[in-house]
Design a protein around this motif. Structure first.
Motif, PDB file in Angstrom:
ATOM      1  N   VAL A  43      51.772  -7.932 -19.761  1.00 17.12           N
ATOM      2  CA  VAL A  43      50.325  -7.745 -19.878  1.00 17.12           C
ATOM      3  C   VAL A  43      49.953  -7.544 -21.340  1.00 17.12           C
ATOM      4  O   VAL A  43      50.422  -6.596 -21.985  1.00 17.12           O
ATOM      5  CB  VAL A  43      49.860  -6.539 -19.037  1.00 17.12           C
ATOM      6  CG1 VAL A  43      48.347  -6.348 -19.165  1.00 17.12           C
ATOM      7  CG2 VAL A  43      50.245  -6.745 -17.571  1.00 17.12           C
ATOM      8  N   PRO A  44      49.112  -8.403 -21.886  1.00 19.74           N
ATOM      9  CA  PRO A  44      48.713  -8.251 -23.285  1.00 19.74           C
ATOM     10  C   PRO A  44      47.700  -7.126 -23.458  1.00 19.74           C
ATOM     11  O   PRO A  44      47.107  -6.636 -22.490  1.00 19.74           O
ATOM     12  CB  PRO A  44      48.073  -9.603 -23.614  1.00 19.74           C
ATOM     13  CG  PRO A  44      47.536 -10.076 -22.307  1.00 19.74           C
ATOM     14  CD  PRO A  44      48.503  -9.588 -21.261  1.00 19.74           C
ATOM     15  N   CYS A  47      38.245  -6.951 -21.530  1.00 22.36           N
ATOM     16  CA  CYS A  47      38.538  -5.548 -21.765  1.00 22.36           C
ATOM     17  C   CYS A  47      38.268  -4.783 -20.476  1.00 22.36           C
ATOM     18  O   CYS A  47      37.157  -4.841 -19.934  1.00 22.36           O
ATOM     19  CB  CYS A  47      37.682  -4.985 -22.897  1.00 22.36           C
ATOM     20  SG  CYS A  47      37.960  -3.218 -23.193  1.00 22.36           S
ATOM     21  N   ALA A  48      39.268  -4.104 -19.966  1.00 22.57           N
ATOM     22  CA  ALA A  48      39.146  -3.300 -18.752  1.00 22.57           C
ATOM     23  C   ALA A  48      40.075  -2.100 -18.905  1.00 22.57           C
ATOM     24  O   ALA A  48      40.760  -1.946 -19.928  1.00 22.57           O
ATOM     25  CB  ALA A  48      39.522  -4.125 -17.521  1.00 22.57           C
ATOM     26  N   PHE A  49      40.095  -1.244 -17.894  1.00 19.26           N
ATOM     27  CA  PHE A  49      40.987  -0.096 -17.957  1.00 19.26           C
ATOM     28  C   PHE A  49      41.260   0.429 -16.553  1.00 19.26           C
ATOM     29  O   PHE A  49      40.458   0.262 -15.634  1.00 19.26           O
ATOM     30  CB  PHE A  49      40.419   1.024 -18.842  1.00 19.26           C
ATOM     31  CG  PHE A  49      38.997   1.396 -18.553  1.00 19.26           C
ATOM     32  CD1 PHE A  49      38.689   2.354 -17.589  1.00 19.26           C
ATOM     33  CD2 PHE A  49      37.950   0.780 -19.231  1.00 19.26           C
ATOM     34  CE1 PHE A  49      37.379   2.702 -17.324  1.00 19.26           C
ATOM     35  CE2 PHE A  49      36.632   1.112 -18.960  1.00 19.26           C
ATOM     36  CZ  PHE A  49      36.347   2.082 -18.002  1.00 19.26           C
ATOM     37  N   ALA A  50      42.433   1.017 -16.426  1.00 19.75           N
ATOM     38  CA  ALA A  50      42.782   1.776 -15.239  1.00 19.75           C
ATOM     39  C   ALA A  50      42.663   3.256 -15.575  1.00 19.75           C
ATOM     40  O   ALA A  50      42.955   3.678 -16.701  1.00 19.75           O
ATOM     41  CB  ALA A  50      44.205   1.449 -14.789  1.00 19.75           C
ATOM     42  N   VAL A  54      40.560  -6.541 -14.690  1.00 17.12           N
ATOM     43  CA  VAL A  54      40.811  -5.832 -13.438  1.00 17.12           C
ATOM     44  C   VAL A  54      41.812  -6.578 -12.558  1.00 17.12           C
ATOM     45  O   VAL A  54      42.602  -5.953 -11.842  1.00 17.12           O
ATOM     46  CB  VAL A  54      39.474  -5.582 -12.712  1.00 17.12           C
ATOM     47  CG1 VAL A  54      39.674  -5.274 -11.237  1.00 17.12           C
ATOM     48  CG2 VAL A  54      38.720  -4.432 -13.388  1.00 17.12           C
ATOM     49  N   VAL A  55      41.807  -7.910 -12.585  1.00 14.39           N
ATOM     50  CA  VAL A  55      42.763  -8.663 -11.758  1.00 14.39           C
ATOM     51  C   VAL A  55      44.195  -8.318 -12.163  1.00 14.39           C
ATOM     52  O   VAL A  55      45.079  -8.184 -11.311  1.00 14.39           O
ATOM     53  CB  VAL A  55      42.492 -10.175 -11.855  1.00 14.39           C
ATOM     54  CG1 VAL A  55      43.588 -10.961 -11.148  1.00 14.39           C
ATOM     55  CG2 VAL A  55      41.135 -10.510 -11.231  1.00 14.39           C
ATOM     56  N   SER A  56      44.436  -8.152 -13.452  1.00  9.96           N
ATOM     57  CA  SER A  56      45.763  -7.683 -13.891  1.00  9.96           C
ATOM     58  C   SER A  56      46.085  -6.346 -13.252  1.00  9.96           C
ATOM     59  O   SER A  56      47.220  -6.106 -12.802  1.00  9.96           O
ATOM     60  CB  SER A  56      45.803  -7.547 -15.415  1.00  9.96           C
ATOM     61  OG  SER A  56      45.597  -8.782 -16.056  1.00  9.96           O
TER      62      SER A  56
END
Length: 386
Positions: free
Chosen positions: A264-265, A242-245, A93-95
């Motif tokens: 961003v990887p 693992c996150a998502f927008a 999420v910080v990304s």
């Protein structure tokens, strides 16, 4: 309900890690960084073991059953039906917070948020040459709320982005529909985008409180919103990355993806495996966790009420207690409690000195010992008149 063990302490000192590693070789109980001291859900561990039986770990994009699990989980838990193509996968999420600052507006434009808040909210705008503008939340009748008049005066024609934290870290509020509707009205009148960090949405503690994603209010606000979510906090798998927008508007989604290029990887393969298992099969474990956390929260409330100079408001969500130490007369509350053997997060990092944040996502015996150390330290100080 299946039985899950949250009471048995797990030795984390034997493994590398930020939380317990900070106080290696010191008798300090770490109740600071936001990860819990509980084993990951059995469904997640079983899914990881099955994947490890295959010896190849090649580059991998999100697969259909993972996407379906996330879409179905958000619909089930938050009454929001999203489309698969709205998802943009991230390592964290910080990304996403930093990407939102890069994707919206131009250098010199303003990003607004309310303090206290998760520290990356305060640093992300500067990383993209944006100007951070803040106003504090205010405590009214035992409830952290927006100072609406103050927020209105803080906004300007150069305010291009609102960074929202809901459920809120660190105060634990779950903002209601009236508050969210007011924020939407601001966004429409001032024509700015909303980036909503909803990573704690699975950790609403009170049955009578429901988390509403701000983008779920209507199609209009969805088109100006970037929603950030992850399984990491709810199911205690943060290091699997693992996150998502969730970005319904195609043009906004393209700008967001553009800023990812070369920087961003992809999310971690095992993190995606864990995410699918968590959203699909992690419900019983989450229900048991919430029941345990409610009792821990109540224990913290009772203990803090008896500590001289300390107060707190019950968090509606998260496993984090935001404790006001200003009446205790402590020059540095975090250091004071660290010297007493309890490691807490310093409120200054959240934009509000004089507070500490306590993580009660731990076995009850550990929590009781930490609270006892805090109580004794304050009473000793009071007895000595220092």
């Amino acid at each position: 309900m299946p039985t899950f063990d949250f009471d048995s302490p797990i030795d984390r000192r034997s493994q590398p890690g930020d939380k317990w590693g900070r106080y290696a070789d010191r008798d300090v109980l770490p109740l600071w960084v936001a990860d819990m001291d509980f084993a990951a859900p059995p469904a997640v561990l079983d899914a990881l073991r099955r994947r490890l039986e295959h010896p190849v770990f090649g580059y991998t994009d999100a697969w259909p059953s993972l996407v379906d699990a996330v879409v179905e989980g958000i619909a089930r838990d938050h009454a929001w039906r999203i489309e698969p193509d709205w998802l943009v996968w991230l390592p964290g999420v910080v990304s996403g917070l930093n990407l939102a600052c890069r994707a919206i507006g131009e250098p010199g434009d303003e990003v607004f948020t309310a303090t206290p808040v998760y520290p990356p909210f305060l640093t992300a705008p500067g990383n993209s040459d944006r100007r951070l503008v803040t106003r504090p939340l205010v405590l009214i009748d035992g409830r952290w709320e927006w100072d609406r008049a103050s927020v209105e005066t803080a906004l300007s024609p150069r305010t291009r982005l609102l960074m929202l934290c809901n459920p809120h870290n660190p105060v634990g509020r779950v903002f209601d529909r009236d508050e969210l509707g007011w924020l939407v009205d601001l966004a429409e009148r001032h024509d700015f985008t909303i980036c909503s960090d909803e990573i704690h949405c699975g950790l609403v503690l009170d049955d009578e409180v429901a988390h509403t994603p701000i983008a779920a209010l209507d199609d209009s606000v969805a088109r100006r919103t970037i929603t950030l979510m992850a399984p990491s906090k709810t199911w205690n798998i943060p290091a699997l990355y693992c996150a998502f927008a969730i970005i319904p508007d195609p043009a906004l989604r393209r700008r967001f993806r553009h800023e990812m290029r070369g920087l961003v990887p992809h999310p971690n393969l095992l993190g995606m495996v864990a995410a699918e298992a968590a959203y699909r099969d992690g419900g019983p474990w989450r229900a048991a966790l919430l029941a345990y956390l409610r009792r821990n929260r109540d224990a913290v409330l009772i203990a803090v009420a008896s500590m001289p100079g300390l107060t707190m408001v019950p968090p509606e969500a998260t496993y984090l207690a935001w404790i006001d130490c200003r009446a205790a007369g402590l020059a540095d509350p975090a250091k004071f409690f660290e010297d007493a053997g309890v490691g807490l997060s310093d409120g200054s990092a959240f934009g509000m000195p004089g507070f500490v944040r306590l993580n009660f996502g731990c076995p009850r015996t550990v929590l009781a010992e930490a609270l006892g150390r805090m109580q004794r330290a304050l009473e000793d100080r009071q007895r000595k008149g220092t």
